[in-house]
Design an enzyme around this catalytic site. Structure first.
Site, PDB file in Angstrom:
ATOM      1  CG  ASP A  64      22.903 -24.425   4.064  1.00 39.75           C
ATOM      2  OD1 ASP A  64      23.582 -25.478   4.124  1.00 39.75           O
ATOM      3  OD2 ASP A  64      22.606 -23.736   5.057  1.00 39.75           O
ATOM      4  CG  ASP A  96      26.011 -28.122   4.790  1.00 41.77           C
ATOM      5  OD1 ASP A  96      26.359 -27.392   3.837  1.00 41.77           O
ATOM      6  OD2 ASP A  96      24.818 -28.264   5.154  1.00 41.77           O
ATOM      7  CD  GLU A 105      24.104 -29.754   2.135  1.00 43.01           C
ATOM      8  OE1 GLU A 105      23.477 -28.676   2.210  1.00 43.01           O
ATOM      9  OE2 GLU A 105      24.243 -30.515   3.115  1.00 43.01           O
ATOM     10  NE  ARG A 155      16.370 -29.898   0.564  1.00 47.04           N
ATOM     11  CZ  ARG A 155      15.494 -29.103   1.157  1.00 47.04           C
ATOM     12  NH1 ARG A 155      14.452 -28.639   0.485  1.00 47.04           N
ATOM     13  NH2 ARG A 155      15.637 -28.779   2.433  1.00 47.04           N
ATOM     14  CG  ASP A 176      25.234 -32.015   6.883  1.00 45.78           C
ATOM     15  OD1 ASP A 176      24.192 -32.451   7.408  1.00 45.78           O
ATOM     16  OD2 ASP A 176      25.240 -31.248   5.898  1.00 45.78           O
ATOM     17  CE  LYS A 219      23.261 -33.483   4.331  1.00 44.78           C
ATOM     18  NZ  LYS A 219      22.419 -32.364   4.821  1.00 44.78           N
ATOM     19  CE  LYS A 228      24.889 -25.536   7.126  1.00 47.87           C
ATOM     20  NZ  LYS A 228      23.448 -25.398   7.327  1.00 47.87           N
TER      21      LYS A 228
HETATM   22  N1  BES Z   1      22.809 -30.051   7.098  1.00 45.93           N
HETATM   23  C1  BES Z   1      21.811 -29.054   7.078  1.00 45.93           C
HETATM   24  C2  BES Z   1      20.664 -29.309   8.026  1.00 45.93           C
HETATM   25  C3  BES Z   1      20.981 -29.268   9.484  1.00 45.93           C
HETATM   26  C4  BES Z   1      21.390 -28.094  10.073  1.00 45.93           C
HETATM   27  C5  BES Z   1      20.779 -30.379  10.237  1.00 45.93           C
HETATM   28  C6  BES Z   1      21.632 -28.067  11.414  1.00 45.93           C
HETATM   29  C7  BES Z   1      21.015 -30.361  11.571  1.00 45.93           C
HETATM   30  C8  BES Z   1      21.460 -29.191  12.157  1.00 45.93           C
HETATM   31  C9  BES Z   1      21.223 -28.953   5.680  1.00 45.93           C
HETATM   32  O1  BES Z   1      22.086 -29.200   4.636  1.00 45.93           O
HETATM   33  C10 BES Z   1      20.740 -27.543   5.559  1.00 45.93           C
HETATM   34  O2  BES Z   1      21.553 -26.671   5.605  1.00 45.93           O
HETATM   35  N2  BES Z   1      19.439 -27.361   5.419  1.00 45.93           N
HETATM   36  C11 BES Z   1      18.863 -26.084   5.317  1.00 45.93           C
HETATM   37  C12 BES Z   1      17.805 -26.161   4.253  1.00 45.93           C
HETATM   38  C13 BES Z   1      17.272 -24.803   3.856  1.00 45.93           C
HETATM   39  C14 BES Z   1      18.329 -24.041   3.100  1.00 45.93           C
HETATM   40  C15 BES Z   1      16.055 -25.024   3.006  1.00 45.93           C
HETATM   41  C16 BES Z   1      18.247 -25.714   6.655  1.00 45.93           C
HETATM   42  O3  BES Z   1      17.691 -26.604   7.327  1.00 45.93           O
HETATM   43  O4  BES Z   1      18.359 -24.574   7.062  1.00 45.93           O
HETATM   44 ZN    ZN Z   2      23.677 -30.405   5.033  1.00 48.30          ZN
HETATM   45 MN    MN Z   3      23.194 -27.483   4.046  1.00 44.49          MN
END
Ligand code: BES
Ligand code: ZN
Ligand code: MN
Length: 453
Positions: free
Chosen positions: A302, A225, A304, A306, A243, A220, A232
């Site tokens: 958010d 992000d 994104e 996946r 990210d 990834k 966020k």
């Molecule tokens: N990059 C983030 C995940 C992340 C956040 C990893 C903080 C490590 C630290 C990812 O893109 C994300 O925002 N995921 C969301 C998914 C949710 C919207 C289903 C999350 O984990 O809150």
């Molecule tokens: Zn992310």
């Molecule tokens: Mn995200």
């Protein structure tokens, strides 16, 4: 800081490892010096011993020569004064000790003057120094890439870093960027990255003999992000330069694989994007087409990572690799479940999981297997598309993200997904606070056992 390994004959200050509270193996005059300093030789504690003239003579380090203490040797690199040092006696894993010493010397000095420190160690007896350097180089590459902020590590610079690595090993690189992603049917990589001033792209590195087993790494590469329109909060955005931690990790692993000339046909796929906000950003409720033909309703912009991984995985899967590995800073939920230092991984391949868990324990590169719990698949259902990109209840976030990805992998003989954090939030002897490689040391062990050239 400057770091070097010296040959066995080099003249160097001796450093004695002292196990536990007993100073039994310490001789005079170091023994008196230790006693007058109340030095108890607790694990990781260091005492510098002066000679008669007051100059540095030797040192004592509290260390139980057990495998699980090996990484603590990293404390020596910054703890000892500048100069040449020799660790006396045999170590239970000299190559791991050498890696620890290298990691302990790591500094991220791109934006300010280096510490100016310089330390050299006689190579630990029986250590494979070439291999230790190769592994440490891979780990430090991943750290550097993650630590570099997005203004200097956007999609272009991530591509440049991939090209530099590929060139160093004679690998081929091709990049599909911007509108060209659409003609390659990489619709979701385009959709996630198109709102940025820096064009989204898919970086594709190939290396090694065509006849060798196909090993494909997908990372990834979200260079920043913001969360997209589902933006966020400031606290959640602060660290999002990391990210692209999955991309950094697979590049670090690729450098180890190519450096060792493993007998694999390696492919590295990095979807590199910035999840930005602009008038043309993808929206909550949009339905995206994907490379695989699965339509995806966007429940949350958010989620994104996946999406871009799904297109890259689908592409990777088409050539039926023997082993397909993806690494991603994919979910906050993984951190809630296991904390920052213990990344979950997912696979249906029992043999691979067993080899990996064994290697992880051996080199202290921790990871934890979590289940691809099929009953949770229904949580990803969409009313209008083949799938949603998120669940409505948010439960089991790391598992459901893995299940989402699994839909895009069908033909690979074996697939494993790593939901890494990519960041070390508390300083450790072998790692300062900042970008961190995870799982790639363990993966290197498994791959070099399987595919030694
Ligand atoms: N990059 C983030 C995940 C992340 C956040 C990893 C903080 C490590 C630290 C990812 O893109 C994300 O925002 N995921 C969301 C998914 C949710 C919207 C289903 C999350 O984990 O809150
Ligand atoms: Zn992310
Ligand atoms: Mn995200």
């Amino acid at each position: 800081m400057q770091f070097e390994f010296l040959s066995a004959e080099a003249d160097a200050h001796p450093l004695d490892l002292v196990d536990g509270d007993s100073l039994g193996n310490v001789r005079e005059p170091a023994l008196s010096w230790a006693k007058s300093n109340a030095f108890k030789a607790a694990e990781g504690k260091l005492l510098i011993v002066p000679g008669k003239d007051g100059a540095i003579e030797s040192a004592l380090f509290g260390h139980s020569d057990k495998p699980d203490a090996m990484l603590n040797l990293a404390a020596l690199s910054k703890g000892l004064p500048d100069g040449d040092w020799r660790i006396e006696g045999e170590l239970c894993d000299p190559t791991l000790a050498a890696i620890a010493l290298r990691l302990g010397a790591y500094e991220f000095s791109r934006y300010r003057k280096e510490s100016g420190r310089s330390i050299r160690f006689v190579a630990p007896e029986n250590a494979d120094i070439v291999r230790a350097n190769r592994i440490a180089d891979g780990i430090c590459l991943a750290r550097d890439l993650i630590n570099t902020p997005t203004n200097d590590m956007g999609p272009e610079q991530l591509e440049a870093a991939a090209r530099t690595l590929a060139t160093a090993h004679g690998a081929d690189v091709s990049v599909t960027a911007g509108e060209a992603l659409l003609s390659e049917k990489l619709f979701m990589i385009h959709a996630v990255g198109r709102a940025s001033a820096h064009a989204p792209r898919l970086i594709d590195i190939r290396w090694g003999p065509l006849s060798a087993p196909k090993v494909t790494l997908v990372g990834k590469g979200v260079c920043f992000d913001t969360g997209g329109l589902d933006i966020k909060p400031a606290s959640g955005m602060l660290l999002m330069k990391k990210d692209m931690g999955g991309a950094a990790n697979v590049l670090g692993l690729a450098s180890m694989i190519m450096g060792a000339k493993l007998n694999v046909r390696l492919r590295v796929l990095i979807p590199a994007v910035e999840n930005s906000i602009s008038g043309n950003a993808f929206r909550p409720g949009d339905v995206l087409q994907s490379r695989k033909g699965i339509s995806v309703e966007i429940g949350n912009t958010d989620a994104e990572g996946r999406l871009i991984l799904a297109d890259a995985l689908a592409l990777a899967d088409e050539e039926e690799p023997a082993l397909l590995i993806d690494m991603a800073t994919l979910t906050g939920a993984a951190r809630v479940a296991l904390g920052p230092d213990l990344p979950p991984f997912y696979t249906d391949d029992e043999q691979f999981a067993a080899e990996l868990e064994d290697a992880a324990a051996r080199v202290f590169d921790p990871l934890w297997r979590m289940p691809l719990w099929q009953p949770y698949k229904s949580k990803l259902e969409s009313r209008i598309a083949d799938t949603n990109n998120v669940t409505t209840d948010g439960f089991a976030g790391s598992i459901t993200a893995a299940l989402f990805l699994q839909r895009f992998v069908e033909k690979a003989a074996s697939w494993a997904h790593f939901d890494v954090y990519g960041w070390n939030p508390t300083a450790k002897p072998w790692s300062p606070v900042g970008g961190e490689a995870q799982c790639i040391h363990a993966l290197e062990q498994v791959l070099s056992q399987r595919y030694r050239g």
